[in-house]
Scaffold this active site. Structure first.
Site, PDB file in Angstrom:
ATOM      1  N   CYS A 163      -7.926   3.066  -2.327  1.00 40.84           N
ATOM      2  CA  CYS A 163      -7.755   2.451  -0.787  1.00 40.84           C
ATOM      3  C   CYS A 163      -7.727   0.844  -0.797  1.00 40.84           C
ATOM      4  O   CYS A 163      -9.191   0.770  -1.384  1.00 40.84           O
ATOM      5  CB  CYS A 163      -7.944   2.997   0.259  1.00 40.84           C
ATOM      6  SG  CYS A 163      -8.075   1.870   2.180  1.00 40.84           S
ATOM      7  N   CYS A 179      -0.599   6.964   5.929  1.00 35.95           N
ATOM      8  CA  CYS A 179      -2.550   7.265   7.001  1.00 35.95           C
ATOM      9  C   CYS A 179      -2.944   6.090   7.816  1.00 35.95           C
ATOM     10  O   CYS A 179      -2.712   6.657   9.509  1.00 35.95           O
ATOM     11  CB  CYS A 179      -2.922   5.600   5.342  1.00 35.95           C
ATOM     12  SG  CYS A 179      -4.460   5.360   6.069  1.00 35.95           S
ATOM     13  N   TYR A 192     -28.784  -4.526  22.961  1.00 32.20           N
ATOM     14  CA  TYR A 192     -27.713  -3.555  22.798  1.00 32.20           C
ATOM     15  C   TYR A 192     -28.087  -3.517  20.749  1.00 32.20           C
ATOM     16  O   TYR A 192     -26.702  -3.718  19.597  1.00 32.20           O
ATOM     17  CB  TYR A 192     -25.639  -3.647  22.222  1.00 32.20           C
ATOM     18  CG  TYR A 192     -26.009  -3.731  23.692  1.00 32.20           C
ATOM     19  CD1 TYR A 192     -25.262  -3.235  25.045  1.00 32.20           C
ATOM     20  CD2 TYR A 192     -25.486  -4.793  24.659  1.00 32.20           C
ATOM     21  CE1 TYR A 192     -24.683  -3.180  25.633  1.00 32.20           C
ATOM     22  CE2 TYR A 192     -25.756  -5.179  25.675  1.00 32.20           C
ATOM     23  CZ  TYR A 192     -24.824  -4.229  26.533  1.00 32.20           C
ATOM     24  OH  TYR A 192     -24.425  -4.370  27.812  1.00 32.20           O
ATOM     25  N   CYS A 248      -4.503   0.815   8.639  1.00 25.73           N
ATOM     26  CA  CYS A 248      -4.163  -0.541   8.972  1.00 25.73           C
ATOM     27  C   CYS A 248      -2.993  -1.334   9.717  1.00 25.73           C
ATOM     28  O   CYS A 248      -2.081  -0.940   8.850  1.00 25.73           O
ATOM     29  CB  CYS A 248      -4.207  -1.087   6.858  1.00 25.73           C
ATOM     30  SG  CYS A 248      -5.655  -0.399   6.244  1.00 25.73           S
ATOM     31  N   CYS A 291     -17.119  -7.504  19.918  1.00 26.41           N
ATOM     32  CA  CYS A 291     -16.479  -7.079  18.552  1.00 26.41           C
ATOM     33  C   CYS A 291     -14.965  -6.566  19.775  1.00 26.41           C
ATOM     34  O   CYS A 291     -13.580  -5.961  19.148  1.00 26.41           O
ATOM     35  CB  CYS A 291     -16.438  -5.676  18.586  1.00 26.41           C
ATOM     36  SG  CYS A 291     -17.865  -4.431  19.187  1.00 26.41           S
ATOM     37  N   GLU A 315     -32.264  -0.191  22.361  1.00 23.64           N
ATOM     38  CA  GLU A 315     -30.371   0.172  21.872  1.00 23.64           C
ATOM     39  C   GLU A 315     -30.340   1.899  22.945  1.00 23.64           C
ATOM     40  O   GLU A 315     -31.446   2.074  22.991  1.00 23.64           O
ATOM     41  CB  GLU A 315     -31.154   0.383  20.650  1.00 23.64           C
ATOM     42  CG  GLU A 315     -30.007   1.135  19.830  1.00 23.64           C
ATOM     43  CD  GLU A 315     -28.501   1.491  20.147  1.00 23.64           C
ATOM     44  OE1 GLU A 315     -28.089   0.380  19.942  1.00 23.64           O
ATOM     45  OE2 GLU A 315     -27.734   2.268  20.746  1.00 23.64           O
ATOM     46  N   ASP A 332     -24.522  -8.154  21.677  1.00 23.01           N
ATOM     47  CA  ASP A 332     -24.171  -7.178  20.413  1.00 23.01           C
ATOM     48  C   ASP A 332     -22.961  -5.635  21.312  1.00 23.01           C
ATOM     49  O   ASP A 332     -23.727  -4.731  21.039  1.00 23.01           O
ATOM     50  CB  ASP A 332     -24.562  -7.486  19.958  1.00 23.01           C
ATOM     51  CG  ASP A 332     -23.779  -6.748  18.466  1.00 23.01           C
ATOM     52  OD1 ASP A 332     -22.335  -6.561  18.689  1.00 23.01           O
ATOM     53  OD2 ASP A 332     -24.016  -7.002  17.099  1.00 23.01           O
ATOM     54  N   CYS A 347       0.304  -1.200   0.502  1.00 22.23           N
ATOM     55  CA  CYS A 347      -0.013   0.368  -0.048  1.00 22.23           C
ATOM     56  C   CYS A 347       0.523   1.217  -0.014  1.00 22.23           C
ATOM     57  O   CYS A 347       1.399   1.541   0.811  1.00 22.23           O
ATOM     58  CB  CYS A 347      -0.978   0.067   0.900  1.00 22.23           C
ATOM     59  SG  CYS A 347      -1.875   1.435   1.682  1.00 22.23           S
ATOM     60  N   GLN A 406     -23.129  -2.108   9.318  1.00 21.37           N
ATOM     61  CA  GLN A 406     -22.008  -2.907   9.297  1.00 21.37           C
ATOM     62  C   GLN A 406     -21.351  -2.378   7.985  1.00 21.37           C
ATOM     63  O   GLN A 406     -21.445  -1.910   7.419  1.00 21.37           O
ATOM     64  CB  GLN A 406     -22.091  -4.558   9.568  1.00 21.37           C
ATOM     65  CG  GLN A 406     -22.569  -4.932  11.033  1.00 21.37           C
ATOM     66  CD  GLN A 406     -21.862  -5.031  12.611  1.00 21.37           C
ATOM     67  OE1 GLN A 406     -20.202  -4.266  11.837  1.00 21.37           O
ATOM     68  NE2 GLN A 406     -22.502  -4.610  12.690  1.00 21.37           N
TER      69      GLN A 406
HETATM   70  N1  SAH Z   1     -25.889  -5.170  16.919  1.00 19.01           N
HETATM   71  C1  SAH Z   1     -26.097  -4.400  16.416  1.00 19.01           C
HETATM   72  C2  SAH Z   1     -25.410  -2.574  17.057  1.00 19.01           C
HETATM   73  C3  SAH Z   1     -23.878  -3.723  17.350  1.00 19.01           C
HETATM   74  S1  SAH Z   1     -22.688  -2.428  18.331  1.00 19.01           S
HETATM   75  C4  SAH Z   1     -25.288  -4.752  14.470  1.00 19.01           C
HETATM   76  O1  SAH Z   1     -25.022  -5.846  14.971  1.00 19.01           O
HETATM   77  O2  SAH Z   1     -25.404  -2.948  13.817  1.00 19.01           O
HETATM   78  C5  SAH Z   1     -23.265  -1.745  19.934  1.00 19.01           C
HETATM   79  C6  SAH Z   1     -24.423  -0.972  19.720  1.00 19.01           C
HETATM   80  O3  SAH Z   1     -24.145  -0.435  21.159  1.00 19.01           O
HETATM   81  C7  SAH Z   1     -24.416   0.759  19.789  1.00 19.01           C
HETATM   82  O4  SAH Z   1     -25.946   0.212  18.645  1.00 19.01           O
HETATM   83  C8  SAH Z   1     -24.683   1.506  20.832  1.00 19.01           C
HETATM   84  O5  SAH Z   1     -25.074   2.072  20.006  1.00 19.01           O
HETATM   85  C9  SAH Z   1     -25.283   0.873  21.748  1.00 19.01           C
HETATM   86  N2  SAH Z   1     -24.687   0.778  22.639  1.00 19.01           N
HETATM   87  C10 SAH Z   1     -24.129   1.069  23.374  1.00 19.01           C
HETATM   88  N3  SAH Z   1     -23.892   1.606  24.704  1.00 19.01           N
HETATM   89  C11 SAH Z   1     -25.848   0.756  25.011  1.00 19.01           C
HETATM   90  C12 SAH Z   1     -25.737   0.805  26.378  1.00 19.01           C
HETATM   91  N4  SAH Z   1     -25.351   0.841  27.672  1.00 19.01           N
HETATM   92  N5  SAH Z   1     -27.106   0.170  26.349  1.00 19.01           N
HETATM   93  C13 SAH Z   1     -27.994   0.133  24.873  1.00 19.01           C
HETATM   94  N6  SAH Z   1     -26.939  -0.013  23.920  1.00 19.01           N
HETATM   95  C14 SAH Z   1     -25.783   0.257  23.423  1.00 19.01           C
END
Ligand code: SAH
Length: 401
Positions: free
Chosen positions: A108, A31, A261, A34, A357, A282, A330, A25, A232
């Protein structure tokens, strides 16, 4: 095994490969986006898998990492900051690490190639349309950023022009010129950001062409992506990750599922086809609005969304002794919290699916859950962000007692 070294990323210490070299790259040195630039992809996967194995060794035998067949140009959301350097030359790309100097990026390795071509085209059009780039220091000029988002299955493209004021001269001709070589652009939006801020997007969107959003499909469901929506960035891997998460939930159509989440509701909406009912929670208000729109768009009636802190909301469910069969969670990289996890234990769902993640915070949270009656039965890492150190993991837990 390659040597790793500890480096600071976003305030956290992570393992980076020692043999990192600035390979193919041409922008890598300036940059810095990565971490694994120049490292053989197979080696990247081995390193990520080994890291997850090490972190989860006390809980489960980790499955092989799911990597990409082609790890390049996977980003379907591309952002370029615009600037003007000596002799009026326009540059567009990313900020050089720890500076406000823009690295001019023509193409990129990890960004969608069509998106990059659109950004190049905009760069070329600016002169003939007499559009000036915005100057951070003086506040003079118009174009600050360009954001391109592309649907993976639909191929629909949204171009967001982030401007310092709402007026784009000859906007219809500009759109026409832009679409001439890129007819897949289905919508163009002006986003007004008139503040001195490092935030890319402002609050106001003005649709200048098309519907103002694009749609994409994931696991058979349709999702709306607006300029400000979270979606995503690697849809190919997201589809595999979501499929895994839904499989780990072992739904039969009778379950009450919590999608905690939930973001814009993607996982819950896909799961709702196989469950009795789904409840998404959320914190982000805009994400919840998108989630409700997405549920309607897919004509799903057995899902509800709550705008609240996931931990607080789970505590309230536990107090009411709600019956919950499956919790899919999540959380962000920082992981979950005790309020949430202790309420999961009280609600005692037979299954928990943890999409993470942040493998280190995942390990921390699994320690809690496995001490309180849950057993990890499966863990699969996914490479959602080739060339970077990030790894996602889908974990299945069942209640033992
Ligand atoms: N499951 C979704 C988003 C995952 S990212 C997907 O796959 O697209 C994590 C998410 O958690 C984000 O949207 C963020 O706004 C939310 N988040 C962060 N802290 C939080 C909390 N304390 N309670 C509820 N949601 C929360």
């Amino acid at each position: 095994m390659d040597k790793t070294r500890n480096v600071k990323r976003q305030g956290k210490t992570v393992k980076a490969l020692e043999n990192k070299k600035d390979g193919s790259c041409p922008y890598a040195k300036k940059c810095g986006g990565c971490d694994y630039q120049g490292v053989d992809y197979k080696k990247q996967l081995e390193t990520k898998e080994a890291n997850v194995k090490k972190l989860l060794k006390d809980f489960v035998k980790v499955s092989p990492i799911v990597g990409m067949e082609n790890p390049y140009h996977y980003r379907h959301k591309v952002h370029a900051v615009f600037d003007c350097i000596a002799r009026g030359q326009v540059v567009a790309g990313v900020y050089k690490k720890n500076s406000h100097e823009v690295v001019d990026i023509e193409c990129c390795q990890i960004e969608d190639q069509e998106a990059d071509a659109i950004i190049r085209e905009i760069k070329n059009l600016l002169k003939s349309f007499k559009i000036k780039t915005y100057d951070e220091d003086t506040g003079y000029g118009l174009l600050r950023h360009v954001l391109v988002r592309k649907g993976y299955h639909t191929g629909e493209i949204m171009v967001v022009l982030v401007l310092a004021s709402p007026i784009l001269p000859s906007k219809n001709n500009f759109v026409k010129a832009l679409r001439k070589n890129h007819p897949n652009i289905s919508t163009v939006v002006i986003n007004v950001n008139d503040k001195k801020t490092s935030m890319v997007l402002g609050e106001r969107n003005i649709v200048v062409y098309g519907k103002g959003f694009i749609e994409d499909k994931l696991c058979g469901c349709t999702f709306r992506i607006s300029p400000n929506s979270f979606y995503q960035v690697n849809p190919a891997q997201t589809e595999l990750l979501y499929e895994k998460a839904i499989n780990c939930a072992h739904l039969t159509g009778k379950e009450k599922v919590i999608d905690a989440y939930c973001g814009t509701g993607t996982i819950g909406i896909i799961a709702s086809k196989y469950a009795k009912e789904v409840l998404g929670v959320e914190l982000n208000k805009d994400a919840i609005k998108d989630a409700i729109t997405n549920a309607k768009r897919n004509e799903i009636k057995n899902i509800r969304f709550v705008n609240d802190d996931a931990g607080k909301y789970m505590v309230s469910l536990a107090e009411k002794k709600e019956l919950v069969d499956v919790v899919i969670m999540d959380p962000p990289r920082s992981g979950s919290d005790e309020a949430f996890l202790s309420s999961v234990v009280k609600l005692a769902p037979k299954r928990v699916v943890y999409v993470s993640c942040g493998p280190d915070t995942l390990a921390r949270d699994l320690k809690y859950l496995t001490r309180k009656g849950y057993k990890v039965t499966e863990a699969t890492p996914y490479d959602m962000f080739p060339m970077t150190y990030h790894t996602e993991v889908v974990v299945e837990l069942i209640r033992e007692k």
